[in-house]
Scaffold this motif. Structure first.
Motif, PDB file in Angstrom:
ATOM      1  N   GLU A 143     -20.438 -38.546  -7.051  1.00 26.02           N
ATOM      2  CA  GLU A 143     -21.107 -38.896  -8.241  1.00 26.02           C
ATOM      3  C   GLU A 143     -20.343 -39.450  -9.364  1.00 26.02           C
ATOM      4  OE1 GLU A 143     -24.925 -36.079  -7.466  1.00 26.02           O
ATOM      5  OE2 GLU A 143     -23.381 -35.360  -8.790  1.00 26.02           O
ATOM      6  N   GLU A 144     -18.977 -38.624  -9.618  1.00 28.27           N
ATOM      7  CA  GLU A 144     -18.080 -39.225 -10.812  1.00 28.27           C
ATOM      8  C   GLU A 144     -17.625 -40.405 -10.496  1.00 28.27           C
ATOM      9  OE1 GLU A 144     -16.259 -38.292 -14.309  1.00 28.27           O
ATOM     10  OE2 GLU A 144     -18.024 -37.639 -13.707  1.00 28.27           O
ATOM     11  N   LEU A 145     -17.047 -40.607  -9.227  1.00 25.23           N
ATOM     12  CA  LEU A 145     -16.767 -42.140  -9.092  1.00 25.23           C
ATOM     13  C   LEU A 145     -17.662 -42.941  -9.103  1.00 25.23           C
ATOM     14  CD1 LEU A 145     -14.257 -41.023  -6.090  1.00 25.23           C
ATOM     15  CD2 LEU A 145     -13.744 -41.545  -8.386  1.00 25.23           C
ATOM     16  N   ALA A 146     -18.951 -42.720  -8.861  1.00 22.57           N
ATOM     17  CA  ALA A 146     -19.856 -43.845  -8.834  1.00 22.57           C
ATOM     18  C   ALA A 146     -20.081 -44.223 -10.283  1.00 22.57           C
ATOM     19  CB  ALA A 146     -21.305 -43.287  -8.223  1.00 22.57           C
ATOM     20  N   PHE A 147     -20.097 -43.133 -11.331  1.00 21.34           N
ATOM     21  CA  PHE A 147     -20.163 -43.293 -12.451  1.00 21.34           C
ATOM     22  C   PHE A 147     -19.060 -44.410 -13.216  1.00 21.34           C
ATOM     23  CE2 PHE A 147     -18.899 -41.983 -16.846  1.00 21.34           C
ATOM     24  CZ  PHE A 147     -20.062 -42.293 -17.670  1.00 21.34           C
ATOM     25  N   VAL A 148     -17.826 -43.975 -12.618  1.00 22.59           N
ATOM     26  CA  VAL A 148     -16.509 -44.677 -13.112  1.00 22.59           C
ATOM     27  C   VAL A 148     -16.873 -46.038 -12.418  1.00 22.59           C
ATOM     28  CG1 VAL A 148     -14.280 -45.060 -12.899  1.00 22.59           C
ATOM     29  CG2 VAL A 148     -15.317 -42.445 -13.175  1.00 22.59           C
ATOM     30  N   ARG A 149     -17.172 -46.219 -11.431  1.00 23.48           N
ATOM     31  CA  ARG A 149     -17.414 -47.713 -10.931  1.00 23.48           C
ATOM     32  C   ARG A 149     -18.429 -48.433 -11.838  1.00 23.48           C
ATOM     33  NH1 ARG A 149     -18.694 -46.200  -6.249  1.00 23.48           N
ATOM     34  NH2 ARG A 149     -16.811 -46.284  -5.292  1.00 23.48           N
ATOM     35  N   LYS A 150     -19.348 -47.975 -12.080  1.00 24.94           N
ATOM     36  CA  LYS A 150     -20.549 -48.468 -12.821  1.00 24.94           C
ATOM     37  C   LYS A 150     -20.006 -48.842 -14.428  1.00 24.94           C
ATOM     38  CE  LYS A 150     -24.615 -47.201 -10.622  1.00 24.94           C
ATOM     39  NZ  LYS A 150     -25.849 -46.504 -10.732  1.00 24.94           N
ATOM     40  N   TYR A 151     -18.948 -47.891 -14.760  1.00 28.22           N
ATOM     41  CA  TYR A 151     -18.233 -48.133 -16.215  1.00 28.22           C
ATOM     42  C   TYR A 151     -17.452 -49.371 -16.026  1.00 28.22           C
ATOM     43  CZ  TYR A 151     -15.079 -47.065 -19.879  1.00 28.22           C
ATOM     44  OH  TYR A 151     -14.026 -47.063 -20.885  1.00 28.22           O
ATOM     45  N   LEU A 152     -16.621 -49.451 -15.002  1.00 29.81           N
ATOM     46  CA  LEU A 152     -15.829 -50.354 -14.921  1.00 29.81           C
ATOM     47  C   LEU A 152     -16.397 -51.826 -14.722  1.00 29.81           C
ATOM     48  CD1 LEU A 152     -12.926 -48.779 -12.603  1.00 29.81           C
ATOM     49  CD2 LEU A 152     -12.854 -49.124 -15.110  1.00 29.81           C
ATOM     50  N   VAL A 153     -17.504 -51.888 -13.979  1.00 24.26           N
ATOM     51  CA  VAL A 153     -18.308 -53.234 -13.828  1.00 24.26           C
ATOM     52  C   VAL A 153     -18.637 -53.661 -15.313  1.00 24.26           C
ATOM     53  CG1 VAL A 153     -20.573 -53.985 -13.080  1.00 24.26           C
ATOM     54  CG2 VAL A 153     -19.238 -52.474 -11.544  1.00 24.26           C
ATOM     55  N   LEU A 154     -19.298 -52.646 -15.999  1.00 27.18           N
ATOM     56  CA  LEU A 154     -19.505 -53.115 -17.293  1.00 27.18           C
ATOM     57  C   LEU A 154     -18.393 -53.484 -18.231  1.00 27.18           C
ATOM     58  CD1 LEU A 154     -22.344 -50.361 -18.335  1.00 27.18           C
ATOM     59  CD2 LEU A 154     -22.462 -52.852 -17.739  1.00 27.18           C
ATOM     60  N   GLN A 155     -17.048 -52.643 -18.012  1.00 29.34           N
ATOM     61  CA  GLN A 155     -16.017 -53.331 -18.762  1.00 29.34           C
ATOM     62  C   GLN A 155     -15.413 -54.744 -18.352  1.00 29.34           C
ATOM     63  OE1 GLN A 155     -14.704 -52.254 -21.202  1.00 29.34           O
ATOM     64  NE2 GLN A 155     -14.870 -49.778 -21.331  1.00 29.34           N
ATOM     65  N   LYS A 156     -15.716 -54.880 -17.080  1.00 31.22           N
ATOM     66  CA  LYS A 156     -15.429 -56.085 -16.323  1.00 31.22           C
ATOM     67  C   LYS A 156     -16.040 -57.242 -17.431  1.00 31.22           C
ATOM     68  CE  LYS A 156     -14.434 -58.807 -12.357  1.00 31.22           C
ATOM     69  NZ  LYS A 156     -13.001 -59.046 -12.633  1.00 31.22           N
ATOM     70  N   LEU A 157     -17.527 -57.182 -17.986  1.00 31.86           N
ATOM     71  CA  LEU A 157     -18.109 -58.148 -18.632  1.00 31.86           C
ATOM     72  C   LEU A 157     -17.114 -58.467 -20.107  1.00 31.86           C
ATOM     73  CD1 LEU A 157     -21.611 -56.445 -18.937  1.00 31.86           C
ATOM     74  CD2 LEU A 157     -20.801 -58.544 -17.607  1.00 31.86           C
ATOM     75  N   ARG A 158     -16.387 -57.594 -20.161  1.00 33.37           N
ATOM     76  CA  ARG A 158     -15.551 -57.576 -21.548  1.00 33.37           C
ATOM     77  C   ARG A 158     -14.187 -58.360 -21.394  1.00 33.37           C
ATOM     78  NH1 ARG A 158     -12.441 -52.986 -24.824  1.00 33.37           N
ATOM     79  NH2 ARG A 158     -11.185 -54.263 -26.204  1.00 33.37           N
ATOM     80  N   PHE A 159     -13.490 -58.120 -20.049  1.00 36.97           N
ATOM     81  CA  PHE A 159     -12.238 -58.489 -19.760  1.00 36.97           C
ATOM     82  C   PHE A 159     -12.428 -59.774 -18.895  1.00 36.97           C
ATOM     83  CE2 PHE A 159     -11.257 -54.124 -20.842  1.00 36.97           C
ATOM     84  CZ  PHE A 159     -10.153 -54.145 -21.513  1.00 36.97           C
TER      85      PHE A 159
ATOM     86  N   PRO B 200     -15.986 -30.810 -13.150  1.00 40.16           N
ATOM     87  CA  PRO B 200     -16.791 -31.169 -14.409  1.00 40.16           C
ATOM     88  C   PRO B 200     -17.195 -32.471 -14.520  1.00 40.16           C
ATOM     89  CG  PRO B 200     -14.988 -29.564 -14.387  1.00 40.16           C
ATOM     90  CD  PRO B 200     -14.623 -30.160 -13.253  1.00 40.16           C
ATOM     91  N   LYS B 201     -18.253 -32.602 -15.196  1.00 37.01           N
ATOM     92  CA  LYS B 201     -18.753 -34.122 -15.458  1.00 37.01           C
ATOM     93  C   LYS B 201     -17.826 -34.805 -16.477  1.00 37.01           C
ATOM     94  CE  LYS B 201     -22.716 -34.528 -17.402  1.00 37.01           C
ATOM     95  NZ  LYS B 201     -24.066 -34.956 -17.793  1.00 37.01           N
ATOM     96  N   LEU B 202     -17.635 -35.989 -16.457  1.00 38.46           N
ATOM     97  CA  LEU B 202     -17.057 -36.889 -17.049  1.00 38.46           C
ATOM     98  C   LEU B 202     -15.531 -36.310 -17.324  1.00 38.46           C
ATOM     99  CD1 LEU B 202     -19.338 -37.450 -20.216  1.00 38.46           C
ATOM    100  CD2 LEU B 202     -18.877 -38.955 -18.445  1.00 38.46           C
ATOM    101  N   LEU B 203     -14.898 -35.860 -15.915  1.00 38.81           N
ATOM    102  CA  LEU B 203     -13.596 -35.575 -15.975  1.00 38.81           C
ATOM    103  C   LEU B 203     -12.643 -36.817 -15.701  1.00 38.81           C
ATOM    104  CD1 LEU B 203     -11.577 -33.074 -15.798  1.00 38.81           C
ATOM    105  CD2 LEU B 203     -11.868 -33.380 -13.366  1.00 38.81           C
ATOM    106  N   LEU B 204     -12.870 -38.032 -14.932  1.00 36.10           N
ATOM    107  CA  LEU B 204     -12.261 -39.003 -14.674  1.00 36.10           C
ATOM    108  C   LEU B 204     -12.517 -40.458 -15.577  1.00 36.10           C
ATOM    109  CD1 LEU B 204     -12.536 -38.940 -10.887  1.00 36.10           C
ATOM    110  CD2 LEU B 204     -10.759 -38.010 -12.435  1.00 36.10           C
ATOM    111  N   GLN B 205     -13.774 -40.369 -16.224  1.00 32.66           N
ATOM    112  CA  GLN B 205     -14.072 -41.535 -16.893  1.00 32.66           C
ATOM    113  C   GLN B 205     -13.108 -41.547 -18.264  1.00 32.66           C
ATOM    114  OE1 GLN B 205     -15.277 -41.435 -20.439  1.00 32.66           O
ATOM    115  NE2 GLN B 205     -15.412 -43.763 -20.547  1.00 32.66           N
ATOM    116  N   PRO B 206     -12.615 -40.535 -19.041  1.00 25.86           N
ATOM    117  CA  PRO B 206     -11.686 -40.884 -19.853  1.00 25.86           C
ATOM    118  C   PRO B 206     -10.222 -41.342 -19.519  1.00 25.86           C
ATOM    119  CG  PRO B 206     -12.735 -38.783 -20.212  1.00 25.86           C
ATOM    120  CD  PRO B 206     -13.141 -39.276 -19.004  1.00 25.86           C
ATOM    121  N   LEU B 207      -9.981 -40.956 -18.477  1.00 22.84           N
ATOM    122  CA  LEU B 207      -8.664 -41.665 -17.743  1.00 22.84           C
ATOM    123  C   LEU B 207      -8.750 -43.013 -17.349  1.00 22.84           C
ATOM    124  CD1 LEU B 207      -7.826 -38.459 -15.214  1.00 22.84           C
ATOM    125  CD2 LEU B 207      -7.045 -38.833 -17.514  1.00 22.84           C
TER     126      LEU B 207
END
Length: 631
Positions: A495-511, A531-538
């Motif tokens: 679940e955490e990696l799925a959240f990070v993956r969607k986060y990177l998809v949206l960041q790709k709109l910028r880059f 813990p939730k949001l452990l990998l997103q800050p990295l």
């Protein structure tokens, strides 16, 4: 062998040796007396022989020289012929008896059987004695005939003796001369030699017996002393070993066992002390059970009531009490708490009787009456920085074995560790609440910053007329917002990696095309909770501080896979600008500081490593040690 038996054995050995020495002394005295008797009999034979020779001389003088007798009677005393003859006959009989007693002596016979020289001399003595007694009998017979013939009453008796028709009378002078010569020069000389030889053998035997007696006595003394020394040294050695072992145990080395393997009282004492050390070690280990049991139960759902229940149940199990009660302090800030009891204290009447009879100080009370409700009870406060968390009370039922001082010490230690566990729980809850506040702060910081960048990307898609891309981006943003706003504190790794993956998809709109990413996870560790949001800050740090600062193509790779020791290894690697580790301060970055603290709380003993250099990108490696996890 018991020490008592050893001493009895030593005393018995000494007593037996004394008896042996006494017996040997008596035996030696008897043997020496026997040898002395033998020697005396030999001397008596020679004395009798000499006495008989003297009487033969006196008899000859009184018989053949009456004139000489009449002239010498005023100078020397001589018996009359008849009296002298009677004395002579008695002396011959005594001589014969003494010689036969000497020759029949058991010592002489034993020597004659074992010693060849003595045996030959013994036979010779018998032969010579036959000749001597034969001659003495012949002389005796001649004197008797002379006394009864009446010749001695005549003046010419000498001529009449010589010319007598009776050969016994006429040959009397020759018989007397031959007998006296044989007795003096042959028989007495040989008997002197024989008796001396016997006496020498007797002395040799007596000396051998004396030395044997001394050797046996010395051997007995040495054996007794050796047994005493051996047993004494063994007892002293065991006592030294026992003393050293007790010194080690007194220093707290309960694993040290006293190596006394004897089967006496010292061995029993050593085994009892070893058992005591084992019990002490077990009791010391039991002290940790409360903390371990409580620690294993502490999670986000646990409360003080459950902790108190664990304390009570563990205390009863480890102390063997018939009843245990946890009495919270009155006026607790968490609210008035009822007493928690197990065992015989679960009955309200019994608990009320206990409450009515106890104070607040630590004590061990043993009932003095068989009618008491409890045979003994232990009261121990649970100390805290603000006084006490309450009282821990253990009781034994009537007619049961009372608590000991060791039980009192054990329960007091339980109470101290229980209080410490409660303090740790309260501090842990405080820390968890602090981490939750920091997480909420992090979420509040992420959302505006992230929304600003995403909204710019959505505006760009709208301007380009990419309606499908815009719709997909809006849906991803909706999922991200739902994920961050959800109140769950832990999620699975997938679940955490799925959240990070969607986060990177949206960041790709910028880059755009200057940014690529890859996220992968092994199925073996996809269900791991963290813990939730452990990998997103990295991932965010890799974009903002790495890829965004470089002019070329950026790439971010995130992998998660299991390790051979049942752990999980997560790697976040980018090819961005990188940085100098010597000047890097992770604590200054809220995201990284939050990640490391939450990681240590959730997975104690895990590792968090950063490897980077200017112009060479950055790699973050997280190794989760799942054993001992607090999630």
């Amino acid at each position: 062998m018991r020490i008592r038996d050893k001493f009895i054995g030593i005393l018995g050995s000494v007593f037996l040796n004394i008896l042996l020495i006494v017996f040997l002394s008596l035996f030696a005295m008897a043997e020496l007396q026997r040898y002395q008797t033998t020697a005396e009999r030999g001397a008596e034979v020679i004395t009798r022989s000499r006495a008989m020779f003297t009487l033969l001389k006196d008899l000859s003088i009184t018989a053949f020289s009456p004139d000489t007798y009449s002239r010498l009677k005023d100078v020397f005393y001589y018996e009359k012929f008849d009296t002298t003859l009677a004395n002579w006959e008695g002396s011959v009989g005594e001589f014969r008896a003494a010689f036969r007693a000497f020759m029949a002596d058991p010592t002489i016979r034993a020597l004659a059987q074992t010693d060849g020289t003595v045996r030959d001399e013994y036979k010779t003595a018998n032969t010579m004695s036959d000749k001597a007694f034969g001659r003495l009998d012949s002389v005796n017979e001649g004197f008797h005939k002379l006394a009864t013939s009446g010749i001695l009453a005549r003046d010419d008796y000498y001529l009449r003796i010589v010319t007598s028709d009776d050969l016994k009378i006429s040959g009397l002078f020759s018989e007397v001369r031959s007998a006296s010569y044989y007795l003096k020069n042959n028989f007495e000389s040989y008997m002197n030699h024989f008796v001396n030889a016997i006496t020498a053998r007797v002395n040799e035997t007596r000396n051998a017996l004396t030395w044997s007696f001394l050797a046996i006595t010395l051997f007995s003394v040495v054996v007794s002393l050796s047994l005493a020394i051996v047993f004494g040294n063994r007892i002293l050695r065991n006592m030294k070993t026992l003393k050293a072992g007790m010194a080690g145990i007194s220093r707290g080395d309960f694993s040290h066992h006293i190596g006394v393997i004897s089967r006496d009282e010292l061995g029993d004492l050593a085994r009892d002390i070893n058992n005591l050390a084992d019990e002490l070690k077990v009791n010391v280990d039991r002290i940790l059970h409360v903390t371990r049991d409580i620690g294993s139960e502490i999670d986000s759902e646990v409360n003080l009531s459950l902790i108190r229940k664990i304390i009570v149940e563990t205390a009863r199990r480890e102390t063997g009490a018939d009843g245990v009660a946890f009495l919270p302090r009155p006026g607790d800030v968490l609210g008035e708490q009822p007493a928690l009891a197990v065992g015989i204290l679960e009955h309200p009447e019994t608990l009320q009787a206990l409450l009515a009879s106890i104070g607040t100080r630590a004590e061990l009370v043993v009932a003095g009456s068989e009618q008491s409700l409890f045979s003994s009870r232990i009261i121990s406060p649970l100390p805290s920085g603000t006084g006490a968390h309450g009282l821990l009370v253990a009781v034994t039922g009537p007619h049961k074995a009372a608590f000991t001082d060791l039980d009192f010490i054990l329960l007091r230690s339980y109470a101290d560790f229980s209080a410490l566990s409660i303090d740790n729980y309260l501090k842990y809850r405080e820390l968890i609440e602090l981490r939750e506040a920091e997480l909420q702060s992090l979420q509040a910081r992420i959302q505006p910053h992230f929304l600003y960048n995403v909204l710019n990307g959505l505006i760009g898609l709208n301007r380009m007329g990419n309606r499908n891309g815009l719709e997909a981006a809006v849906l991803d943003l909706k999922d991200l917002l739902r994920y961050t706003l959800d109140h769950s504190q832990t999620v699975t790794l997938s679940e955490e990696l799925a959240f990070v993956r969607k986060y990177l998809v949206l960041q790709k709109l910028r880059f755009g095309e200057r940014f690529e990413y890859e996220v992968s996870c092994d199925d073996s560790c996809a269900g791991l909770r963290l813990p939730k949001l452990l990998l997103q800050p990295l991932a965010e740090n890799a974009l903002i501080h790495g890829i965004e600062l470089m002019p070329g193509q950026g790439r971010l790779v995130i992998t998660a896979q299991g390790t051979p020791n049942s752990g999980v290894r997560i790697v976040i690697r980018d090819n961005g600008a990188g940085f100098d580790l010597k000047t890097h301060d992770a604590a200054s970055r809220v995201g990284l500081s939050n990640v490391t603290k939450r990681l240590e709380l959730a997975y104690p003993g895990s590792s968090f490593l950063i490897d980077s250099a200017p112009g060479q990108g950055c790699t973050v490696e997280i190794v989760l040690k799942t054993q001992g996890a607090r999630l």
